[in-house]
Design a protein around this motif. Structure first.
Motif, PDB file in Angstrom:
ATOM      1  N   VAL A  95      40.951  45.233  40.556  1.00  0.00           N
ATOM      2  CA  VAL A  95      41.764  45.020  41.755  1.00  0.00           C
ATOM      3  C   VAL A  95      42.008  46.376  42.402  1.00  0.00           C
ATOM      4  O   VAL A  95      42.624  47.262  41.798  1.00  0.00           O
ATOM      5  CB  VAL A  95      43.103  44.349  41.407  1.00  0.00           C
ATOM      6  N   ASP A  96      41.504  46.577  43.614  1.00  0.00           N
ATOM      7  CA  ASP A  96      41.650  47.888  44.250  1.00  0.00           C
ATOM      8  C   ASP A  96      43.044  48.049  44.860  1.00  0.00           C
ATOM      9  O   ASP A  96      43.845  47.115  44.917  1.00  0.00           O
ATOM     10  CB  ASP A  96      40.542  48.139  45.281  1.00  0.00           C
TER      11      ASP A  96
ATOM     12  N   ILE B 240      49.068  30.690  51.376  1.00  0.00           N
ATOM     13  CA  ILE B 240      49.363  29.412  50.730  1.00  0.00           C
ATOM     14  C   ILE B 240      48.128  28.514  50.773  1.00  0.00           C
ATOM     15  O   ILE B 240      47.765  27.881  49.778  1.00  0.00           O
ATOM     16  CB  ILE B 240      50.560  28.717  51.413  1.00  0.00           C
ATOM     17  N   ALA B 241      47.483  28.457  51.934  1.00  0.00           N
ATOM     18  CA  ALA B 241      46.273  27.644  52.065  1.00  0.00           C
ATOM     19  C   ALA B 241      45.197  28.114  51.090  1.00  0.00           C
ATOM     20  O   ALA B 241      44.505  27.299  50.458  1.00  0.00           O
ATOM     21  CB  ALA B 241      45.760  27.692  53.503  1.00  0.00           C
ATOM     22  N   GLN B 242      45.056  29.426  50.945  1.00  0.00           N
ATOM     23  CA  GLN B 242      44.049  29.953  50.018  1.00  0.00           C
ATOM     24  C   GLN B 242      44.390  29.615  48.568  1.00  0.00           C
ATOM     25  O   GLN B 242      43.496  29.274  47.773  1.00  0.00           O
ATOM     26  CB  GLN B 242      43.927  31.466  50.187  1.00  0.00           C
TER      27      GLN B 242
ATOM     28  N   GLU C 265      41.684  39.404  40.707  1.00  0.00           N
ATOM     29  CA  GLU C 265      40.669  39.903  39.770  1.00  0.00           C
ATOM     30  C   GLU C 265      39.479  38.961  39.707  1.00  0.00           C
ATOM     31  O   GLU C 265      38.333  39.386  39.536  1.00  0.00           O
ATOM     32  CB  GLU C 265      41.291  40.076  38.383  1.00  0.00           C
ATOM     33  N   GLN C 266      39.728  37.656  39.888  1.00  0.00           N
ATOM     34  CA  GLN C 266      38.661  36.656  39.847  1.00  0.00           C
ATOM     35  C   GLN C 266      38.006  36.436  41.212  1.00  0.00           C
ATOM     36  O   GLN C 266      37.129  35.583  41.347  1.00  0.00           O
ATOM     37  CB  GLN C 266      39.243  35.327  39.364  1.00  0.00           C
ATOM     38  N   ASP C 267      38.444  37.187  42.223  1.00  0.00           N
ATOM     39  CA  ASP C 267      37.936  37.032  43.593  1.00  0.00           C
ATOM     40  C   ASP C 267      38.156  35.616  44.122  1.00  0.00           C
ATOM     41  O   ASP C 267      37.342  35.091  44.898  1.00  0.00           O
ATOM     42  CB  ASP C 267      36.437  37.381  43.670  1.00  0.00           C
ATOM     43  N   SER C 268      39.263  35.002  43.711  1.00  0.00           N
ATOM     44  CA  SER C 268      39.578  33.650  44.163  1.00  0.00           C
ATOM     45  C   SER C 268      40.312  33.641  45.496  1.00  0.00           C
ATOM     46  O   SER C 268      40.378  32.608  46.172  1.00  0.00           O
ATOM     47  CB  SER C 268      40.428  32.930  43.107  1.00  0.00           C
ATOM     48  N   ILE C 269      40.891  34.778  45.873  1.00  0.00           N
ATOM     49  CA  ILE C 269      41.681  34.890  47.094  1.00  0.00           C
ATOM     50  C   ILE C 269      41.205  36.097  47.897  1.00  0.00           C
ATOM     51  O   ILE C 269      40.978  37.167  47.336  1.00  0.00           O
ATOM     52  CB  ILE C 269      43.185  35.053  46.785  1.00  0.00           C
TER      53      ILE C 269
END
Length: 257
Positions: free
Chosen positions: A55-56, A96-98, A218-222
Motif C-alpha cells: 500500500v503506497d 461506499i459503492a466500491q 493491499e488486495q487492489d479491491s478498491i
C-alpha cells in the motif's frame, strides 16, 4: 512496514484500548485535536495501524475515508448478493459503492446530480442516474429485476435524497444515513412504517474497519486514487481549501510536503 495513525480522539477508553468500539467522543485527530497538515503528529501507540509495503503513501492517505465506507457497509447488515442504492457520488458515496461491489453486491445503483461526480462513477462501472431528471426508483426494475433494492445508503444529507431513499427501499429493507443535513430534514415516516424499513446511522469507524480498509487496498479491491482530483504542495493549501468547496470539479485533495 510503515505505520499510519488511526484518526480517533485517543482520549476515551475505546480509543486508548484500541478495541472494536467507535470512539465514545466521536473525536478526530486533526479536527477535534491538533494534528492536521503537519509534518509530525503526536499520537499514542494504540492509534498506530501498520501499513504493508503493498500500500503506497497515497493510498494510505485515503485509508481514513475508506474506513468510513467500510464501517457504513459493515454495520448495515448487507450481505453478498444483495442489491444496493447509494445516493450521492462524492468521495464517501463513491467509496461506499466500491466497498459494496467488493463485498459482493449483485448490483449497485448510484445517484448524483453533479455531472463530474456522476461521470466518474459511471467510468468506474457503476449504474448511475441523475436524480434531477429521473426518479431512481424507476430504474431499479431495469437494473435488478426487482421493484426495490435491499439496501439504501444515503450519502448527501439532501432532502430530495431522503425521499429517493424511502421510495427505493424494499419492504423490510434497510436505509443507512451517512450524509449530514445542514438543517433537520423531513423524512417520509409514513412509508418507513408501512414498509417496515429499518434505519441506522453510521459515522467514523473502529480500529478493525481501518485494518479491513488497508487489506482491501493491499488486495487492489478498491481504487482510492480515482477519487483524488487534485495533488498540491502544502504551500498551496489555500488553493486546496478553495477547491474543497467546488464539488462540481473536485473530490479528494491531497497535499504533499
Amino acid at each position: 512496514m510503515a505505520v499510519f495513525p488511526l484518526i480517533s480522539c485517543g482520549r476515551c477508553a475505546p480509543c486508548r484500548e484500541g478495541n472494536a468500539h467507535v470512539c465514545e467522543k466521536l473525536g478526530l485527530l486533526g479536527i477535534d485535536r491538533d494534528g492536521g497538515f503537519a509534518e509530525y503528529v503526536r499520537t499514542t501507540p494504540e492509534q498506530l495501524i501498520p501499513v504493508p509495503p503493498g500500500v503506497d503513501d497515497e493510498q494510505a492517505a485515503l485509508v481514513e475515508p475508506l474506513s468510513v465506507a467500510v464501517h457504513v457497509v459493515r454495520t448495515s447488515g448487507f450481505t453478498a448478493g444483495d442489491t444496493a442504492f447509494v445516493t450521492g457520488a462524492g468521495p464517501i458515496g463513491n467509496l461506499i459503492a466500491q466497498v459494496l461491489r467488493a463485498a459482493g453486491a449483485r448490483r449497485v445503483l448510484v445517484s448524483e446530480a453533479k455531472p463530474f461526480r456522476r461521470n466518474l462513477a459511471a467510468r468506474m462501472g457503476f449504474a448511475v442516474v441523475n436524480p434531477s431528471e429521473t426518479k431512481p426508483v424507476e430504474l431499479i426494475p431495469q437494473l435488478t429485476g426487482d421493484r426495490f433494492v435491499d439496501h439504501v445508503f444515503e450519502a448527501t444529507g439532501a432532502a430530495a435524497a431522503y425521499r429517493d431513499a424511502v421510495q427505493s427501499c424494499k419492504v423490510r429493507g434497510h436505509i443507512t444515513f451517512v450524509g449530514l443535513p445542514k438543517a433537520p430534514a423531513e423524512i417520509d415516516v409514513l412509508n418507513l412504517v408501512f414498509k417496515e424499513i429499518r434505519t441506522s446511522g453510521a459515522r467514523v469507524y473502529t480500529p478493525n474497519d481501518f485494518r479491513v480498509a488497508i487489506s482491501l487496498l493491499e488486495q487492489d479491491s478498491i481504487d482510492v486514487k480515482s477519487v483524488v482530483t487534485d495533488r498540491l504542495p502544502l504551500k498551496e493549501i489555500e488553493e486546496g481549501l478553495r477547491k474543497m468547496h467546488d464539488p462540481d470539479n473536485s473530490l479528494k485533495i491531497l497535499f504533499n510536503l
